[in-house]
Write a protein that holds these residues in place. Structure first.
Motif, PDB file in Angstrom:
ATOM      1  N   ARG A 183      68.747  40.866  -8.194  1.00 27.86           N
ATOM      2  CA  ARG A 183      69.566  41.491  -9.222  1.00 27.86           C
ATOM      3  C   ARG A 183      70.387  42.649  -8.619  1.00 27.86           C
ATOM      4  O   ARG A 183      69.906  43.393  -7.762  1.00 27.86           O
ATOM      5  CB  ARG A 183      68.691  42.008 -10.361  1.00 27.86           C
ATOM      6  N   SER A 186      77.238  43.998 -11.027  1.00 22.43           N
ATOM      7  CA  SER A 186      78.287  43.030 -10.713  1.00 22.43           C
ATOM      8  C   SER A 186      79.479  43.672 -10.012  1.00 22.43           C
ATOM      9  O   SER A 186      80.275  42.973  -9.362  1.00 22.43           O
ATOM     10  CB  SER A 186      78.743  42.313 -11.985  1.00 22.43           C
ATOM     11  N   SER A 189      78.522  43.206  -6.162  1.00 16.70           N
ATOM     12  CA  SER A 189      77.823  41.918  -6.130  1.00 16.70           C
ATOM     13  C   SER A 189      77.270  41.574  -4.756  1.00 16.70           C
ATOM     14  O   SER A 189      76.306  40.811  -4.634  1.00 16.70           O
ATOM     15  CB  SER A 189      78.750  40.802  -6.605  1.00 16.70           C
ATOM     16  N   TRP A 190      77.898  42.137  -3.699  1.00 17.17           N
ATOM     17  CA  TRP A 190      77.420  41.835  -2.348  1.00 17.17           C
ATOM     18  C   TRP A 190      76.023  42.382  -2.056  1.00 17.17           C
ATOM     19  O   TRP A 190      75.383  41.981  -1.098  1.00 17.17           O
ATOM     20  CB  TRP A 190      78.416  42.382  -1.314  1.00 17.17           C
ATOM     21  N   GLY A 192      73.633  41.889  -4.212  1.00 22.39           N
ATOM     22  CA  GLY A 192      72.718  40.985  -4.913  1.00 22.39           C
ATOM     23  C   GLY A 192      72.806  39.559  -4.405  1.00 22.39           C
ATOM     24  O   GLY A 192      73.535  39.252  -3.457  1.00 22.39           O
ATOM     25  N   ASP A 193      72.066  38.688  -5.045  1.00 23.83           N
ATOM     26  CA  ASP A 193      72.051  37.251  -4.712  1.00 23.83           C
ATOM     27  C   ASP A 193      72.004  36.507  -6.044  1.00 23.83           C
ATOM     28  O   ASP A 193      71.000  36.557  -6.761  1.00 23.83           O
ATOM     29  CB  ASP A 193      70.822  36.933  -3.859  1.00 23.83           C
ATOM     30  N   ASN A 194      73.082  35.832  -6.399  1.00 29.75           N
ATOM     31  CA  ASN A 194      73.251  35.269  -7.737  1.00 29.75           C
ATOM     32  C   ASN A 194      72.435  33.974  -7.912  1.00 29.75           C
ATOM     33  O   ASN A 194      72.757  32.936  -7.328  1.00 29.75           O
ATOM     34  CB  ASN A 194      74.728  34.981  -7.998  1.00 29.75           C
ATOM     35  N   HIS A 197      74.317  30.886  -9.269  1.00 24.93           N
ATOM     36  CA  HIS A 197      75.096  30.148  -8.275  1.00 24.93           C
ATOM     37  C   HIS A 197      74.233  29.134  -7.530  1.00 24.93           C
ATOM     38  O   HIS A 197      74.725  28.085  -7.105  1.00 24.93           O
ATOM     39  CB  HIS A 197      75.743  31.121  -7.294  1.00 24.93           C
ATOM     40  N   ASN A 237      77.282  42.684 -16.904  1.00 23.99           N
ATOM     41  CA  ASN A 237      77.600  43.428 -15.678  1.00 23.99           C
ATOM     42  C   ASN A 237      76.463  43.378 -14.659  1.00 23.99           C
ATOM     43  O   ASN A 237      76.316  44.286 -13.836  1.00 23.99           O
ATOM     44  CB  ASN A 237      77.937  44.879 -16.020  1.00 23.99           C
ATOM     45  N   ILE A 239      74.276  40.924 -11.828  1.00 22.94           N
ATOM     46  CA  ILE A 239      74.057  39.706 -11.045  1.00 22.94           C
ATOM     47  C   ILE A 239      72.650  39.214 -11.369  1.00 22.94           C
ATOM     48  O   ILE A 239      71.667  39.934 -11.143  1.00 22.94           O
ATOM     49  CB  ILE A 239      74.190  39.974  -9.537  1.00 22.94           C
ATOM     50  N   ASP A 241      68.987  37.479 -11.369  1.00 23.13           N
ATOM     51  CA  ASP A 241      68.010  37.172 -10.320  1.00 23.13           C
ATOM     52  C   ASP A 241      67.164  35.954 -10.650  1.00 23.13           C
ATOM     53  O   ASP A 241      66.237  35.625  -9.917  1.00 23.13           O
ATOM     54  CB  ASP A 241      67.109  38.374 -10.045  1.00 23.13           C
TER      55      ASP A 241
END
Length: 356
Positions: A183, A186, A189-190, A192-194, A197, A237, A239, A241
Motif C-alpha cells: 500500500r 497514489s 505510486s512508485w 507501492g506495489d499495485n 495490476h 488515493n 495504491i 495492497d
C-alpha cells in the motif's frame, strides 16, 4: 390463493393441479403446509406406503418388481414476485413456481395417484429447501438420514428441461485467487506495489484458457472457467495492497472433485488459490437399460445438463439419474415465469407410457 388447509385433488388434470400447487405458497423454508397437503393426498391411496422426514414426503410402491425407479421434485420456490395467484393465457400457465418446478411435482402426484400396477416399483420424493443453501436441502437430509428411502435403479429429477431429457449435470467449483502488493499514496505510486495490476496475469490466463468439450454417453458437456467477481481497492488515493479474483469452474461430470481442483490450481500455478465452494457433477448413465427405455419413451433425444442439479446427490448414492420435466429452465425464477399446459400433459403421458 389456496388455503393451507385446502386438500389437493389428485384427480385434476396436470395443468389444473399445477395451478393448485402454484397457488399454494411455499417459498423455501415455508413448505410445511404444502408438505402436509401432499402427504395427506398421498395417504389416501392404499397402493402407496408414505413416509415423512421433516417437510420431505416419500411415497413408494412395493410390488416386488425387478427394478425400482425414483421420481423426485422439490416443493419450494424462490420468493414470490407479485406473480400469484396463477393465471392462464391460452396454453400458458403463469405464476411463481410454474416452471421450477410445480409442474413437475404435479406430474409426480398424478402418476403416484393413478399408477397402481406399474412395470417398475416406484418411489416418489417431494423435498424442501432446494432453492437455498445446500446445507438445508431436503434431499441432502434424506441422503444422510434416510438413504434407504432413496434406493433405486434409476432416478428422474423433475427439474425443468422443456420435456427433453437432460443427462447428468456439471460439477461446479468456486475459488479465490488472492493477489498482494504494497500500500502507498497514489501520488507516490512508485513507493507501492499495485495488487490490482497483478490481476492482469490472472485475467490473461482466463482469456487464453481453452475450455474442453467432453462427450459422455453421446452428450457433449462444455466446460468453462471464468472470473465472476473482482474485489480490490482501498480509497481513491491509495495504491491497493490486495485484490481477490473469484473464478467459477464448471466441469464435465467425468472429472472427480480432486481432478477439478487440481486443474484449477494448475491453471493458476504460482498464485494463492483458495477453494470456497465445490459440488461434484453427475454422470448421465444413459447406457443403462432403464435409461435407454426412458429415452425411447420420451422421444429418443437427450442433451447435456448445463448447470448443477440434485442428480448429483443420486450419483453420489450410486443411482444413475437424469433431469426431465415440463418446465422451461430459461424461465425459472423470472417474474413472468410460466409453463406450457401442453408440455405438462405431454410429460405426464410419456412417463405414464414408460412406467405403466
Amino acid at each position: 390463493m389456496s388455503s393451507p388447509h385446502s386438500p389437493l385433488d389428485l384427480t385434476l388434470d396436470g395443468g389444473a393441479l399445477t395451478a393448485r400447487l402454484v397457488d399454494f405458497p411455499s417459498v423455501s423454508g415455508d413448505e410445511q403446509a404444502l408438505a402436509d397437503a401432499v402427504e395427506s393426498a398421498l395417504r389416501a391411496h392404499p397402493h402407496l406406503a408414505v413416509d415423512r422426514y421433516g417437510n420431505n414426503v416419500v411415497a413408494r410402491t412395493d410390488l416386488g418388481r425387478a427394478q425400482r425407479v425414483l421420481l423426485a421434485g422439490h416443493l419450494d420456490t424462490v420468493p414470490i414476485a407479485d406473480n400469484l395467484p396463477s393465471r392462464v393465457e391460452g396454453d400458458l400457465l403463469y405464476g411463481c413456481g410454474t416452471s421450477d418446478m410445480k409442474s413437475g411435482v404435479a406430474v409426480q402426484l398424478r402418476l403416484a395417484a393413478t399408477l397402481t400396477e406399474p412395470n417398475h416399483d416406484l418411489t416418489y420424493v417431494f423435498y424442501d429447501c432446494e432453492e437455498i443453501e445446500a446445507s438445508r436441502n431436503g434431499l441432502g437430509h434424506l441422503a444422510r438420514e434416510r438413504p434407504d428411502w432413496l434406493k433405486a435403479d434409476f432416478a428422474v429429477l423433475m427439474e425443468p428441461s422443456s420435456a427433453v431429457v437432460e443427462g447428468g449435470c456439471q460439477g461446479t467449483l468456486r475459488a479465490q485467487i488472492r493477489l498482494t502488493g504494497t500500500r502507498a499514496h497514489s501520488a507516490r505510486s512508485w513507493l507501492g506495489d499495485n495488487a490490482i495490476h497483478h490481476a492482469a496475469e490472472v485475467l490473461g490466463r482466463l482469456a487464453s484458457y481453452r475450455a474442453q468439450r467432453v462427450e459422455i454417453d453421446g452428450l457433449e458437456y462444455r466446460e468453462g472457467l471464468n472470473a465472476v467477481r473482482i474485489d480490490g481497492g482501498v480509497a481513491g488515493n491509495v495504491i491497493p495492497d490486495e485484490c481477490v479474483v473469484t473464478v467459477n469452474f464448471r466441469y464435465a461430470p467425468n472429472r472427480s472433485m480432486e481432478d477439478a481442483e487440481a486443474h484449477v490450481r494448475e491453471v493458476f500455478d504460482g498464485f494463492e488459490v483458495t477453494v470456497t465452494d465445490h459440488a461434484p457433477g453427475a454422470l448421465p448413465g444413459l447406457a443403462r437399460p432403464a435409461a435407454q427405455a426412458f429415452l425411447a419413451a420420451t422421444g429418443g433425444q437427450a442433451r447435456a445438463k448445463f448447470g448443477w442439479t440434485d442428480v448429483a446427490r443420486f450419483s453420489a448414492l450410486g443411482v444413475p439419474a437424469v433431469n426431465y420435466g415440463p418446465g422451461d429452465p430459461n424461465l425459472a425464477h423470472k417474474r413472468d415465469e410460466h409453463c406450457s399446459l401442453s408440455a405438462i400433459a405431454e410429460c405426464e403421458e410419456r412417463l405414464r407410457a414408460w412406467l405403466g
